[in-house]
Design a protein around this motif. Sequence first.
Motif, PDB file in Angstrom:
ATOM      1  N   LEU A  11     -84.031   5.078 -97.244  1.00 18.71           N
ATOM      2  CA  LEU A  11     -84.267   5.175 -95.809  1.00 18.71           C
ATOM      3  C   LEU A  11     -85.770   5.117 -95.564  1.00 18.71           C
ATOM      4  O   LEU A  11     -86.541   5.785 -96.258  1.00 18.71           O
ATOM      5  N   VAL A  12     -86.192   4.326 -94.604  1.00 22.81           N
ATOM      6  CA  VAL A  12     -87.601   4.258 -94.217  1.00 22.81           C
ATOM      7  C   VAL A  12     -87.835   5.366 -93.195  1.00 22.81           C
ATOM      8  O   VAL A  12     -87.191   5.400 -92.141  1.00 22.81           O
ATOM      9  N   TRP A  13     -88.733   6.267 -93.506  1.00 22.83           N
ATOM     10  CA  TRP A  13     -88.971   7.415 -92.634  1.00 22.83           C
ATOM     11  C   TRP A  13     -89.829   7.054 -91.434  1.00 22.83           C
ATOM     12  O   TRP A  13     -89.652   7.599 -90.353  1.00 22.83           O
ATOM     13  N   ASP A  14     -90.784   6.166 -91.618  1.00 23.92           N
ATOM     14  CA  ASP A  14     -91.709   5.815 -90.527  1.00 23.92           C
ATOM     15  C   ASP A  14     -91.633   4.316 -90.267  1.00 23.92           C
ATOM     16  O   ASP A  14     -92.134   3.509 -91.052  1.00 23.92           O
ATOM     17  N   LEU A  15     -91.012   3.945 -89.157  1.00 18.57           N
ATOM     18  CA  LEU A  15     -90.836   2.529 -88.840  1.00 18.57           C
ATOM     19  C   LEU A  15     -92.148   1.850 -88.494  1.00 18.57           C
ATOM     20  O   LEU A  15     -92.291   0.645 -88.700  1.00 18.57           O
ATOM     21  N   CYS A  16     -93.114   2.613 -87.994  1.00 23.83           N
ATOM     22  CA  CYS A  16     -94.435   2.026 -87.711  1.00 23.83           C
ATOM     23  C   CYS A  16     -95.109   1.588 -89.001  1.00 23.83           C
ATOM     24  O   CYS A  16     -95.708   0.512 -89.064  1.00 23.83           O
ATOM     25  N   ASP A  17     -95.011   2.422 -90.033  1.00 24.15           N
ATOM     26  CA  ASP A  17     -95.568   2.050 -91.344  1.00 24.15           C
ATOM     27  C   ASP A  17     -94.869   0.811 -91.883  1.00 24.15           C
ATOM     28  O   ASP A  17     -95.520  -0.089 -92.416  1.00 24.15           O
ATOM     29  N   LEU A  18     -93.563   0.762 -91.741  1.00 25.16           N
ATOM     30  CA  LEU A  18     -92.807  -0.394 -92.223  1.00 25.16           C
ATOM     31  C   LEU A  18     -93.269  -1.659 -91.510  1.00 25.16           C
ATOM     32  O   LEU A  18     -93.541  -2.680 -92.142  1.00 25.16           O
ATOM     33  N   SER A  19     -93.377  -1.585 -90.202  1.00 24.25           N
ATOM     34  CA  SER A  19     -93.803  -2.734 -89.411  1.00 24.25           C
ATOM     35  C   SER A  19     -95.215  -3.176 -89.803  1.00 24.25           C
ATOM     36  O   SER A  19     -95.478  -4.364 -89.989  1.00 24.25           O
ATOM     37  N   TRP A  20     -96.124  -2.219 -89.959  1.00 25.31           N
ATOM     38  CA  TRP A  20     -97.492  -2.539 -90.327  1.00 25.31           C
ATOM     39  C   TRP A  20     -97.523  -3.236 -91.686  1.00 25.31           C
ATOM     40  O   TRP A  20     -98.192  -4.261 -91.861  1.00 25.31           O
ATOM     41  N   ASN A  21     -96.795  -2.684 -92.650  1.00 19.01           N
ATOM     42  CA  ASN A  21     -96.777  -3.261 -93.998  1.00 19.01           C
ATOM     43  C   ASN A  21     -96.194  -4.674 -93.995  1.00 19.01           C
ATOM     44  O   ASN A  21     -96.704  -5.556 -94.698  1.00 19.01           O
ATOM     45  N   GLU A  22     -95.144  -4.889 -93.216  1.00 16.99           N
ATOM     46  CA  GLU A  22     -94.541  -6.224 -93.141  1.00 16.99           C
ATOM     47  C   GLU A  22     -95.520  -7.228 -92.544  1.00 16.99           C
ATOM     48  O   GLU A  22     -95.661  -8.346 -93.050  1.00 16.99           O
ATOM     49  N   HIS A  23     -96.195  -6.841 -91.477  1.00 17.51           N
ATOM     50  CA  HIS A  23     -97.168  -7.738 -90.859  1.00 17.51           C
ATOM     51  C   HIS A  23     -98.362  -7.994 -91.780  1.00 17.51           C
ATOM     52  O   HIS A  23     -98.893  -9.104 -91.815  1.00 17.51           O
ATOM     53  N   PHE A  24     -98.764  -6.985 -92.519  1.00 24.50           N
ATOM     54  CA  PHE A  24     -99.866  -7.160 -93.462  1.00 24.50           C
ATOM     55  C   PHE A  24     -99.479  -8.153 -94.561  1.00 24.50           C
ATOM     56  O   PHE A  24    -100.275  -9.022 -94.932  1.00 24.50           O
ATOM     57  N   LYS A  25     -98.250  -8.052 -95.059  1.00 27.22           N
ATOM     58  CA  LYS A  25     -97.772  -9.013 -96.068  1.00 27.22           C
ATOM     59  C   LYS A  25     -97.783 -10.423 -95.509  1.00 27.22           C
ATOM     60  O   LYS A  25     -98.169 -11.378 -96.197  1.00 27.22           O
ATOM     61  N   GLN A  26     -97.354 -10.575 -94.273  1.00 25.36           N
ATOM     62  CA  GLN A  26     -97.349 -11.896 -93.637  1.00 25.36           C
ATOM     63  C   GLN A  26     -98.767 -12.438 -93.495  1.00 25.36           C
ATOM     64  O   GLN A  26     -99.014 -13.631 -93.726  1.00 25.36           O
ATOM     65  N   LEU A  27     -99.696 -11.566 -93.127  1.00 23.33           N
ATOM     66  CA  LEU A  27    -101.080 -11.978 -93.002  1.00 23.33           C
ATOM     67  C   LEU A  27    -101.656 -12.419 -94.349  1.00 23.33           C
ATOM     68  O   LEU A  27    -102.330 -13.453 -94.438  1.00 23.33           O
ATOM     69  N   CYS A  28    -101.363 -11.663 -95.382  1.00 22.59           N
ATOM     70  CA  CYS A  28    -101.832 -12.022 -96.725  1.00 22.59           C
ATOM     71  C   CYS A  28    -101.260 -13.375 -97.161  1.00 22.59           C
ATOM     72  O   CYS A  28    -101.980 -14.196 -97.733  1.00 22.59           O
ATOM     73  N   ALA A  29     -99.982 -13.579 -96.881  1.00 23.60           N
ATOM     74  CA  ALA A  29     -99.342 -14.855 -97.239  1.00 23.60           C
ATOM     75  C   ALA A  29     -99.981 -16.000 -96.461  1.00 23.60           C
ATOM     76  O   ALA A  29    -100.226 -17.088 -96.997  1.00 23.60           O
ATOM     77  N   PHE A  30    -100.276 -15.765 -95.189  1.00 22.29           N
ATOM     78  CA  PHE A  30    -100.903 -16.800 -94.355  1.00 22.29           C
ATOM     79  C   PHE A  30    -102.302 -17.119 -94.875  1.00 22.29           C
ATOM     80  O   PHE A  30    -102.687 -18.285 -94.975  1.00 22.29           O
ATOM     81  N   ASN A  31    -103.071 -16.102 -95.227  1.00 26.35           N
ATOM     82  CA  ASN A  31    -104.431 -16.311 -95.730  1.00 26.35           C
ATOM     83  C   ASN A  31    -104.440 -16.993 -97.089  1.00 26.35           C
ATOM     84  O   ASN A  31    -105.420 -17.665 -97.433  1.00 26.35           O
ATOM     85  N   ALA A  32    -103.381 -16.833 -97.851  1.00 29.47           N
ATOM     86  CA  ALA A  32    -103.297 -17.438 -99.178  1.00 29.47           C
ATOM     87  C   ALA A  32    -103.065 -18.948 -99.092  1.00 29.47           C
ATOM     88  O   ALA A  32    -103.295 -19.663-100.067  1.00 29.47           O
ATOM     89  N   LYS A  33    -102.625 -19.430 -97.944  1.00 31.17           N
ATOM     90  CA  LYS A  33    -102.328 -20.881 -97.790  1.00 31.17           C
ATOM     91  C   LYS A  33    -103.591 -21.689 -97.672  1.00 31.17           C
ATOM     92  O   LYS A  33    -104.596 -21.366 -97.225  1.00 31.17           O
TER      93      LYS A  33
END
Length: 80
Positions: free
Chosen positions: A58-80
């Motif tokens: 269970l994810v306790w903090d949905l804000c943390d989950l959202s932030w981490n997901e967006h950060f992963k997307q940003l890293c993937a975008f920057n890697a291109k």
Amino acid sequence: NEHFKQLCAFKAKNGHCDVSQNDEQNKCLGQWISYQRTSYKKKTLRSDRIQQLNSIDLVWDLCDLSWNEHFKQLCAFNAK
């Protein structure tokens, strides 16, 4: 606990435990999870419940989950 069993079934079907309170089919379950998260933040949730919910990721903090997901997307975008 009946709600925990429902949550396990939801996770088996959907691959996650993020049940929305706005989901008409799972409204009670979504509200129960919200209450568990609130109790966890207030440090009033029993340790056995915490362990039980941790056991199904269970994810306790949905804000943390959202932030981490967006950060992963940003890293993937920057890697291109």
